[in-house]
Design a protein around this motif. Structure first.
Motif, PDB file in Angstrom:
ATOM      1  N   VAL A 118     -20.756  -1.884  -8.953  1.00 28.60           N
ATOM      2  CA  VAL A 118     -19.905  -1.772  -7.774  1.00 28.60           C
ATOM      3  C   VAL A 118     -20.243  -0.523  -6.970  1.00 28.60           C
ATOM      4  CG1 VAL A 118     -17.530  -1.506  -6.963  1.00 28.60           C
ATOM      5  CG2 VAL A 118     -18.031  -3.080  -8.850  1.00 28.60           C
TER       6      VAL A 118
ATOM      7  N   GLU B   6     -21.969  -0.046  -3.189  1.00 30.04           N
ATOM      8  CA  GLU B   6     -21.273   0.723  -2.159  1.00 30.04           C
ATOM      9  C   GLU B   6     -22.170   1.818  -1.604  1.00 30.04           C
ATOM     10  OE1 GLU B   6     -18.184   0.538  -0.611  1.00 30.04           O
ATOM     11  OE2 GLU B   6     -18.301  -1.475  -1.458  1.00 30.04           O
TER      12      GLU B   6
ATOM     13  N   GLN C  44     -16.107  -9.449 -13.607  1.00 29.90           N
ATOM     14  CA  GLN C  44     -15.113  -8.697 -12.847  1.00 29.90           C
ATOM     15  C   GLN C  44     -15.769  -7.887 -11.733  1.00 29.90           C
ATOM     16  OE1 GLN C  44     -12.884  -6.478 -15.930  1.00 29.90           O
ATOM     17  NE2 GLN C  44     -11.084  -7.657 -15.320  1.00 29.90           N
TER      18      GLN C  44
ATOM     19  N   GLU D 282     -16.742 -10.139  -8.947  1.00 34.34           N
ATOM     20  CA  GLU D 282     -15.555 -10.500  -8.159  1.00 34.34           C
ATOM     21  C   GLU D 282     -15.169  -9.372  -7.213  1.00 34.34           C
ATOM     22  OE1 GLU D 282     -10.875 -11.817  -8.864  1.00 34.34           O
ATOM     23  OE2 GLU D 282     -12.319 -11.899 -10.522  1.00 34.34           O
ATOM     24  N   THR D 283     -15.243  -8.135  -7.685  1.00 29.97           N
ATOM     25  CA  THR D 283     -14.926  -6.985  -6.833  1.00 29.97           C
ATOM     26  C   THR D 283     -15.908  -6.889  -5.678  1.00 29.97           C
ATOM     27  OG1 THR D 283     -13.990  -5.758  -8.704  1.00 29.97           O
ATOM     28  CG2 THR D 283     -14.695  -4.475  -6.783  1.00 29.97           C
TER      29      THR D 283
ATOM     30  N   SER E 220     -17.634  -9.281  -4.395  1.00 31.96           N
ATOM     31  CA  SER E 220     -17.479 -10.445  -3.516  1.00 31.96           C
ATOM     32  C   SER E 220     -16.367 -10.261  -2.492  1.00 31.96           C
ATOM     33  CB  SER E 220     -17.196 -11.694  -4.349  1.00 31.96           C
ATOM     34  OG  SER E 220     -18.256 -11.969  -5.237  1.00 31.96           O
ATOM     35  N   GLN E 221     -15.459  -9.358  -2.737  1.00 33.71           N
ATOM     36  CA  GLN E 221     -14.366  -9.126  -1.792  1.00 33.71           C
ATOM     37  C   GLN E 221     -14.841  -8.441  -0.518  1.00 33.71           C
ATOM     38  OE1 GLN E 221     -11.378  -6.979  -4.001  1.00 33.71           O
ATOM     39  NE2 GLN E 221     -11.041  -8.649  -5.458  1.00 33.71           N
ATOM     40  N   LYS E 222     -16.030  -7.811  -0.563  1.00 31.86           N
ATOM     41  CA  LYS E 222     -16.537  -7.095   0.608  1.00 31.86           C
ATOM     42  C   LYS E 222     -17.850  -7.646   1.132  1.00 31.86           C
ATOM     43  CE  LYS E 222     -16.104  -2.766   1.210  1.00 31.86           C
ATOM     44  NZ  LYS E 222     -16.195  -1.298   1.133  1.00 31.86           N
ATOM     45  N   TYR E 223     -18.622  -8.322   0.252  1.00 33.86           N
ATOM     46  CA  TYR E 223     -19.956  -8.760   0.647  1.00 33.86           C
ATOM     47  C   TYR E 223     -20.179 -10.216   0.248  1.00 33.86           C
ATOM     48  CZ  TYR E 223     -20.408  -3.672   0.573  1.00 33.86           C
ATOM     49  OH  TYR E 223     -20.191  -2.334   0.763  1.00 33.86           O
TER      50      TYR E 223
END
Length: 440
Positions: A95, A99, A122, A125-126, A128-131
């Motif tokens: 993650v 970033e 997990q 999934e994190t 995927s919330q932005k990209y």
């Protein structure tokens, strides 16, 4: 800091797929980059938590596993360099590394292999919330959409799964990509600091796609596949099992590549029970993969084991003795000392050692599973934890677990005591590694 007119990229996140050949996820990223006229950033990101202690437990990344991984990453980097591509290696974790890359580039899409690892999923999934993230079934024999069942319909036990799946056509094996996009490299790269860990001396297992394919070719060029089932339970000896597991675990070689060569071997030399049994073992790995994906965090649950009893001082002492090979039971001690020195143990040895810890020492199976995670160079989250559940009788096991008679196992698999004698003098007090770069 994000700025206007940053270069647009497609990002490929390497995970346990450290190869260029038969890598459908990488090929999809390459095609995406060409289609959108983007450069391709190839990223491998180490998770810092693997090197940190949790409570009283040692780090999840032991020395042998770490060295095999670094050799595999080094080989991947060299193979990419041969294609005029680069590999960015980060120590920030998935993650945070993405970033950080987003501060340099405009990330148009991210491609990654689907994984059974709960924490990795997990992280995906994190992200995927932005990209925009696209996952690909790239670590298994089959593609989920082509299985004769949905994930929710996955049988609880192996045999019905095998009977439904083994006649399913396998996806085709793909070659190394030939047409590559422009390469990008991020300033978060720390390979220069890590490269000192990339050489492994004295081990028969050398990490990387190059070594993995060489071993696969050598094994299939021999007569060994035709006698595999007869010798697979031997406790020692390089030729007594396929030894594919370390390269499979890190994705240096794919299960489809193994099956392609196995089918060719059968066509040229004939099929028998032993050649089928290699496929049979790959199907076990496949079952555990999809079972791990279905279970999620439940893969790590006790499911009724006596956790309170297993955490008593006496149980902790028994676990420590087991982990160091100090139980006083020669066969168990030999198995654990082999693991501690080499990062490897035969499948039969793993079952015997696990059964002893659970059934004879009365220790929570999860402590053993975590210790194997630390030590094994071929650690695979779904297979490791699934097999420990199997021995403990809390997972894919219709018969309530496996309790091995140690004396009988000794007489059957080491009747002359050669294996025990080989490891009788070896001793060790610690088998953990905490590379200094992670602690800085």
């Amino acid at each position: 800091m994000k700025t206007a007119n940053m270069p647009e990229i497609t990002l490929y996140l390497f995970s346990n797929d450290l190869r260029l050949s038969d890598n459908s996820a990488l090929q999809a990223a390459i095609d995406d980059a060409h289609e959108n006229n983007n450069a391709l950033l190839c990223l491998y990101a180490l998770e810092p938590h693997l090197f940190n202690r949790t409570g009283n437990q040692s780090p999840a990344m032991g020395a042998a596993r770490w060295q095999f991984l670094m050799a595999s990453v080094s080989d991947l980097k060299n193979n990419l360099n041969n294609q005029q591509m680069d590999l960015t290696v980060s120590t920030l974790g998935w993650v945070d590394a993405i970033e950080a890359a987003a501060d340099e580039f405009t990330i148009k899409s991210i491609h990654v292999s689907a994984t059974a690892g709960f924490y990795e999923r997990q992280a995906i999934e994190t992200i995927s919330q932005k990209y925009p993230v696209k996952t690909h079934d790239n670590q298994s024999l089959y593609v989920l959409s082509e299985l004769p069942m949905t994930l929710n319909e996955l049988p609880k036990h192996f045999t019905p799964f095998r009977k439904r799946v083994e006649k399913t056509d396998l996806p085709a094996v793909s070659a190394t990509p030939q047409r590559w996009p422009d390469s990008q490299r991020s300033c978060i790269d720390r390979w220069s600091e890590l490269s000192a860990h990339a050489s492994v001396e004295g081990s028969q297992f050398k990490g990387g796609e190059t070594a993995g394919l060489a071993h696969l070719n050598q094994y299939m060029a021999s007569d060994l596949p035709s006698s595999y089932k007869k010798v697979r339970n031997e406790l020692m000896g390089w030729s007594h099992s396929t030894k594919f597991s370390p390269w499979l675990a890190w994705g240096c070689v794919s299960p489809r590549q193994i099956m392609q060569q196995l089918r060719q071997y059968e066509a040229e030399r004939g099929a028998n029970e032993s050649t089928y049994w290699i496929f049979f073992e790959l199907l076990w790995r496949e079952f555990f993969h999809w079972n791990g994906l279905k279970q999620g965090s439940r893969l790590f649950h006790s499911k009724g084991s006596d956790v309170a009893t297993s955490k008593t001082p006496k149980a902790c002492e028994k676990f420590i003795d087991w982990s160091k090979g100090h139980t006083g039971v020669p066969l168990i001690d030999a198995c654990m000392r082999q693991l501690n020195q080499s990062g490897y143990m035969s499948n039969r040895g793993r079952q015997i050692a696990a059964s002893y810890l659970i059934n004879d020492a009365g220790v929570d199976w999860r402590l053993g599973a975590a210790y194997f995670e630390q030590q094994l160079i071929d650690y695979d989250v779904a297979s490791n934890w699934g097999n420990w559940q199997y021995i403990a009788g809390v997972g894919a096991d219709p018969r309530g677990g496996r309790h091995f008679n140690i004396e009988k196992q000794q007489k059957t698999h080491d009747p002359k005591g050669h294996f025990v004698k080989r490891w009788a003098e070896y001793d060790v007090t610690t088998q953990s590694v905490r590379p200094s770069y992670v602690l800085s």
